[in-house]
Write an enzyme that holds these catalytic residues in place. Structure first.
Site: not given
Length: 371
Positions: A151, A153, A158
């Site tokens: 779940h 996000k 870099d």
């Protein structure tokens, strides 16, 4: 956005002084200076993370007007995509759901340039046309392949720039739902998410199998204290409940889903103690027997007021604000599943200025909500 402070250290001043004396005396005195620096390729240099710049975060909230799909331009998906396109070495994306075309296009462009792209998604969303398109263009996408949810996000660019919050990387997440996402310029914070990505992408470790090995759970950036945790290797409900229990004056929250007893009872306990509490629940699911919306309504405390949101689509925030000085946000819904099964993350920032932006968003959502 990426300003850096330039400072001259004591060691530099000593070297300059010795160099001036060398010129005046006609002898090379610098040969007697100790060599303290590490060569660029040394392990010490590789393990040293650069300090965060003075302007180390940008906070974003969606404007969920939900225009027709052909008119969905100029949103956070394009801002994130443009940031991704600046990558020089690698981009990591852990996305429960991913269909925002500008972000998908940016990842494919990087792959064509030879920049490493790693993507992890939830098995339930792995057959989306956007995911199939990434794979057709040579990008390996790892699925969690289990009952619990991947779940998270987040995006790491870099090993330095981090995007994280409640916002799924979808067109609806950007243009239709109330969401937050923060861009951090912090190699130390980004390192936590790279570690989590390594576990999922390289080792295929998800959920309870994931080790509790976050390198920088607590850190200070320019005097501001942060905490960063990942579930379910660490149960986050007790962490959040303890933070709530320290509230002295006010608790504000916005909850897409709120059924967890530890957090719910902690908030009710502070309300019983006289702390002012206001909360907004996503309407869908708020009237179920497990939701804390009817429980808090039934408490009948004058200092406790809850509402259901006014967005006809989705109010997707997972935010708790404590005394307008501390904010808790991330992917973590206030549920037992998030606590024990799902791959989740939260960031806790102890700073009234940072928190103030979330207070403003809360007041906007509160005014739109239904009493």
């Amino acid at each position: 956005m990426n300003k850096k402070n330039t400072t001259i250290g004591l060691g530099t001043l000593v070297v300059l002084a010795v160099a001036i004396l060398s010129i005046l005396l006609g002898e090379d005195l610098t040969q007697f200076l100790p060599i303290t620096g590490e060569p660029a390729g040394s392990s010490t240099a590789n393990n040293s993370l650069p300090p965060e710049p003075a302007e180390w975060y940008d906070i974003y909230f969606t404007n969920p007007t939900c225009p027709p799909e052909e008119e969905r331009t100029g949103g956070l998906d394009e801002i994130i995509a443009n940031d991704i396109l600046q990558a020089e070495t690698r981009v990591d994306v852990a996305a429960f759901d991913l269909d925002a075309e500008p972000i998908v296009d940016a990842l494919i462009t990087l792959e064509e340039r030879g920049i490493e792209v790693r993507v992890v998604t939830d098995e339930d969303n792995a057959d989306l046309s956007s995911i199939r398109r990434l794979r057709r263009n040579g990008i390996s996408v790892v699925e969690d392949k289990r009952r619990g949810l991947m779940h998270d996000k987040f995006v790491v660019i870099d090993g330095r720039f981090l995007w994280t919050g409640s916002m799924n990387l979808t067109t609806n997440g950007v243009y239709c739902n109330n969401n937050n996402i923060v861009r951090f310029d912090s190699p130390r914070l980004a390192a936590n998410y790279t570690t989590e990505m390594d576990e999922m992408y390289n080792d295929r470790l998800f959920g309870p199998d994931s080790p509790d090995n976050t390198p920088n759970e607590t850190l200070t950036i320019h005097g501001i204290q942060l905490e960063n945790y990942f579930a379910p290797e660490k149960e986050l409900a007790p962490v959040i409940a303890r933070a709530v229990a320290r509230a002295q004056d006010e608790i504000l929250f916005m909850a897409f889903s709120f059924t967890d007893d530890q957090i719910g009872e902690a908030i009710l306990g502070r309300a019983d103690a006289g702390v002012s509490v206001r909360g907004v629940f996503e309407t869908t699911g708020s009237d179920t027997e497990f939701s804390y919306y009817p429980i808090m309504q039934a408490a009948r405390l004058s200092n406790l007021e809850v509402r259901t949101d006014g967005n006809p689509r989705i109010m997707h925030h997972k935010v708790i604000i404590i005394d307008r000085e501390t904010v808790i946000f991330g992917s973590f819904n206030f549920t037992d599943s998030a606590n024990r099964r799902n791959d989740e993350n939260i960031v806790i920032v102890h700073d009234p200025v940072f928190t103030g932006f979330f207070v403003e968003e809360f007041e906007t959502v509160w005014q739109e909500a239904q009493p």
